[in-house]
Motif scaffolding. Structure first.
Motif, PDB file in Angstrom:
ATOM      1  N   GLY A   1      11.365  34.900  23.225  1.00  0.00           N
ATOM      2  CA  GLY A   1      12.650  34.394  22.760  1.00  0.00           C
ATOM      3  C   GLY A   1      13.647  35.498  22.485  1.00  0.00           C
ATOM      4  N   LEU A   2      13.382  36.708  23.026  1.00  0.00           N
ATOM      5  CA  LEU A   2      14.233  37.861  22.744  1.00  0.00           C
ATOM      6  C   LEU A   2      14.967  38.367  23.982  1.00  0.00           C
ATOM      7  CD1 LEU A   2      11.796  39.731  20.324  1.00  0.00           C
ATOM      8  CD2 LEU A   2      13.940  38.584  19.708  1.00  0.00           C
ATOM      9  N   LEU A   3      15.059  37.539  25.012  1.00  0.00           N
ATOM     10  CA  LEU A   3      15.853  37.923  26.174  1.00  0.00           C
ATOM     11  C   LEU A   3      17.317  37.976  25.757  1.00  0.00           C
ATOM     12  CD1 LEU A   3      15.400  36.719  29.784  1.00  0.00           C
ATOM     13  CD2 LEU A   3      17.680  36.785  28.803  1.00  0.00           C
ATOM     14  N   MET A   4      17.994  39.052  26.173  1.00  0.00           N
ATOM     15  CA  MET A   4      19.384  39.206  25.740  1.00  0.00           C
ATOM     16  C   MET A   4      20.286  39.404  26.955  1.00  0.00           C
ATOM     17  SD  MET A   4      21.333  38.971  23.230  1.00  0.00           S
ATOM     18  CE  MET A   4      23.057  39.272  22.976  1.00  0.00           C
ATOM     19  N   THR A   5      20.800  40.608  27.174  1.00  0.00           N
ATOM     20  CA  THR A   5      21.756  40.833  28.256  1.00  0.00           C
ATOM     21  C   THR A   5      21.130  41.460  29.494  1.00  0.00           C
ATOM     22  OG1 THR A   5      22.360  42.911  27.160  1.00  0.00           O
ATOM     23  CG2 THR A   5      23.773  41.005  26.749  1.00  0.00           C
ATOM     24  N   HIS A   6      19.899  41.968  29.382  1.00  0.00           N
ATOM     25  CA  HIS A   6      19.202  42.501  30.556  1.00  0.00           C
ATOM     26  C   HIS A   6      18.549  41.322  31.269  1.00  0.00           C
ATOM     27  CE1 HIS A   6      17.224  45.299  33.162  1.00  0.00           C
ATOM     28  NE2 HIS A   6      16.022  44.905  32.786  1.00  0.00           N
ATOM     29  N   LEU A   7      19.063  40.982  32.433  1.00  0.00           N
ATOM     30  CA  LEU A   7      18.677  39.737  33.091  1.00  0.00           C
ATOM     31  C   LEU A   7      17.402  39.938  33.906  1.00  0.00           C
ATOM     32  CD1 LEU A   7      22.221  38.515  34.260  1.00  0.00           C
ATOM     33  CD2 LEU A   7      21.042  38.131  32.068  1.00  0.00           C
ATOM     34  N   ASP A   8      16.272  39.707  33.267  1.00  0.00           N
ATOM     35  CA  ASP A   8      15.007  39.807  33.980  1.00  0.00           C
ATOM     36  C   ASP A   8      14.013  38.795  33.436  1.00  0.00           C
ATOM     37  OD1 ASP A   8      14.414  41.038  31.554  1.00  0.00           O
ATOM     38  OD2 ASP A   8      13.039  42.475  32.453  1.00  0.00           O
ATOM     39  N   VAL A   9      13.093  38.401  34.314  1.00  0.00           N
ATOM     40  CA  VAL A   9      12.036  37.451  33.974  1.00  0.00           C
ATOM     41  C   VAL A   9      10.725  38.053  34.463  1.00  0.00           C
ATOM     42  CG1 VAL A   9      11.142  35.122  34.315  1.00  0.00           C
ATOM     43  CG2 VAL A   9      13.616  35.494  34.217  1.00  0.00           C
ATOM     44  N   ASP A  10       9.691  37.972  33.626  1.00  0.00           N
ATOM     45  CA  ASP A  10       8.410  38.606  33.939  1.00  0.00           C
ATOM     46  C   ASP A  10       7.284  37.580  33.958  1.00  0.00           C
ATOM     47  OD1 ASP A  10       9.286  41.539  33.714  1.00  0.00           O
ATOM     48  OD2 ASP A  10       9.912  40.732  31.782  1.00  0.00           O
ATOM     49  N   PHE A  11       6.457  37.665  34.998  1.00  0.00           N
ATOM     50  CA  PHE A  11       5.275  36.814  35.105  1.00  0.00           C
ATOM     51  C   PHE A  11       4.041  37.673  35.349  1.00  0.00           C
ATOM     52  CE2 PHE A  11       8.597  33.834  36.475  1.00  0.00           C
ATOM     53  CZ  PHE A  11       8.246  32.682  35.792  1.00  0.00           C
ATOM     54  N   HIS A  12       2.927  37.265  34.752  1.00  0.00           N
ATOM     55  CA  HIS A  12       1.618  37.767  35.146  1.00  0.00           C
ATOM     56  C   HIS A  12       0.895  36.618  35.832  1.00  0.00           C
ATOM     57  CE1 HIS A  12       1.253  41.513  32.344  1.00  0.00           C
ATOM     58  NE2 HIS A  12       2.245  41.589  33.201  1.00  0.00           N
ATOM     59  N   ILE A  13       0.282  36.930  36.953  1.00  0.00           N
ATOM     60  CA  ILE A  13      -0.309  35.909  37.818  1.00  0.00           C
ATOM     61  C   ILE A  13      -1.772  36.265  38.045  1.00  0.00           C
ATOM     62  CG2 ILE A  13      -0.195  34.860  40.114  1.00  0.00           C
ATOM     63  CD1 ILE A  13       2.877  35.950  39.933  1.00  0.00           C
ATOM     64  N   TYR A  14      -2.646  35.274  37.902  1.00  0.00           N
ATOM     65  CA  TYR A  14      -4.084  35.523  37.968  1.00  0.00           C
ATOM     66  C   TYR A  14      -4.746  34.642  39.020  1.00  0.00           C
ATOM     67  CZ  TYR A  14      -2.822  37.287  33.347  1.00  0.00           C
ATOM     68  OH  TYR A  14      -2.201  37.944  32.312  1.00  0.00           O
ATOM     69  N   SER A  15      -5.679  35.243  39.752  1.00  0.00           N
ATOM     70  CA  SER A  15      -6.523  34.489  40.677  1.00  0.00           C
ATOM     71  C   SER A  15      -7.890  35.159  40.711  1.00  0.00           C
ATOM     72  CB  SER A  15      -5.901  34.428  42.075  1.00  0.00           C
ATOM     73  OG  SER A  15      -5.618  35.717  42.571  1.00  0.00           O
ATOM     74  N   PRO A  16      -8.948  34.407  41.074  1.00  0.00           N
ATOM     75  CA  PRO A  16     -10.296  34.995  41.069  1.00  0.00           C
ATOM     76  C   PRO A  16     -10.385  36.278  41.885  1.00  0.00           C
ATOM     77  CG  PRO A  16     -10.418  32.619  41.310  1.00  0.00           C
ATOM     78  CD  PRO A  16      -8.964  32.974  41.408  1.00  0.00           C
ATOM     79  N   SER A  17      -9.687  36.323  42.998  1.00  0.00           N
ATOM     80  CA  SER A  17      -9.553  37.553  43.775  1.00  0.00           C
ATOM     81  C   SER A  17      -8.103  37.644  44.228  1.00  0.00           C
ATOM     82  CB  SER A  17     -10.499  37.553  44.985  1.00  0.00           C
ATOM     83  OG  SER A  17     -10.183  36.484  45.857  1.00  0.00           O
ATOM     84  N   VAL A  18      -7.655  38.858  44.499  1.00  0.00           N
ATOM     85  CA  VAL A  18      -6.261  39.065  44.895  1.00  0.00           C
ATOM     86  C   VAL A  18      -6.220  39.487  46.353  1.00  0.00           C
ATOM     87  CG1 VAL A  18      -4.147  40.372  44.487  1.00  0.00           C
ATOM     88  CG2 VAL A  18      -5.574  39.676  42.555  1.00  0.00           C
ATOM     89  N   SER A  19      -5.621  38.640  47.162  1.00  0.00           N
ATOM     90  CA  SER A  19      -5.468  38.904  48.585  1.00  0.00           C
ATOM     91  C   SER A  19      -4.011  39.230  48.875  1.00  0.00           C
ATOM     92  CB  SER A  19      -5.902  37.670  49.390  1.00  0.00           C
ATOM     93  OG  SER A  19      -5.328  37.673  50.678  1.00  0.00           O
ATOM     94  N   VAL A  20      -3.780  40.354  49.530  1.00  0.00           N
ATOM     95  CA  VAL A  20      -2.409  40.711  49.900  1.00  0.00           C
ATOM     96  C   VAL A  20      -1.802  39.617  50.772  1.00  0.00           C
ATOM     97  CG1 VAL A  20      -0.976  42.373  51.139  1.00  0.00           C
ATOM     98  CG2 VAL A  20      -2.856  43.183  49.704  1.00  0.00           C
ATOM     99  N   ARG A  21      -2.593  39.091  51.699  1.00  0.00           N
ATOM    100  CA  ARG A  21      -2.095  38.050  52.597  1.00  0.00           C
ATOM    101  C   ARG A  21      -1.667  36.799  51.819  1.00  0.00           C
ATOM    102  NH1 ARG A  21      -2.884  37.282  58.018  1.00  0.00           N
ATOM    103  NH2 ARG A  21      -4.456  38.938  58.036  1.00  0.00           N
TER     104      ARG A  21
END
Length: 220
Positions: free
Chosen positions: A69-89
């Motif tokens: 709840g502290l987003l201010m004037t720097h316009l960015d959004v951050d996500f962490h994404i999880y999967s059992p394995s990470v495939s570049v494809r």
């Protein structure tokens, strides 16, 4: 010494004005923060980040300043994404779907799977409904990563510790930060919540005494 709660610089797209501690200006600061957070959530819906990664079997978690709840004037959004394995494809396929949506102007990525972070880092620029450009950061990592869930807990604990005074202090310092100065969100939060910092000069002194080096694993 400049007290950020009584004097600072609050930037908007159209104007730069002095901020003081009168109710009108405090209300304007809080209103700007709320408006930008609403715009961020509208952008998230527009991009359907969660849906794109769900279709490759990944789970998407919001982290960072929007979650606190502290987003201010720097316009960015951050996500962490999880999967059992990470495939570049597979990760490419999800991001390709997102970048095909209206408003996305560019995207770039870093393959850090062979580093300690064990992740793919995606960064997008996307325009919101007002035409403002946001950066969207997507960090895709294995579900058993040492970092899995960590920054979600950090954000939730920051939000739980905030008072009206400390929230205003963080927002005011963020608004007063020059546009060409890069300061990580965690620096504001640590300084205010653990360091008791309330003035810009004290914040600069605190940063000199606590230089950020790599991934900060502070937990409030």
């Amino acid at each position: 010494m400049r007290n950020i709660l009584t004097f600072g610089t609050m930037k908007t797209d159209e104007t730069t004005s002095k901020q003081d501690s009168t109710p009108d200006n405090i209300d304007a600061l809080l209103a700007l923060a709320e408006a930008n957070q609403r715009a961020a959530r509208r952008l998230i819906e527009q991009l359907d980040v969660e849906g794109a990664f769900r279709r490759i079997g990944a789970e998407t978690h919001l982290v960072g300043s929007l979650r606190t709840g502290l987003l201010m004037t720097h316009l960015d959004v951050d996500f962490h994404i999880y999967s059992p394995s990470v495939s570049v494809r597979d990760s490419f396929a999800a991001v390709a779907e997102i970048t095909a949506r209206p408003g996305v102007s560019n995207a770039w990525f870093t393959n850090s799977l062979d580093t300690d972070e064990q992740c793919l880092e995606w960064h997008l620029h996307a325009a919101d409904h007002e035409g403002r450009t946001w950066q969207v950061d997507l960090i895709h990592m294995p579900s058993d990563s040492p970092f899995a869930g960590f920054f979600e807990r950090v954000a939730d604990r920051i939000a739980a510790r905030l008072t009206p005074e400390t929230r205003l202090a963080v927002l005011a310092m963020k608004a007063a930060t020059p546009g060409d100065t890069k300061i990580a969100g965690v620096e504001y939060y640590r300084a205010v919540l653990d360091g008791g910092v309330r003035t810009w000069d004290d914040f600069m002194a605190w940063r000199r005494a606590h230089p950020l080096d790599g991934v900060d694993t502070w937990m409030p």
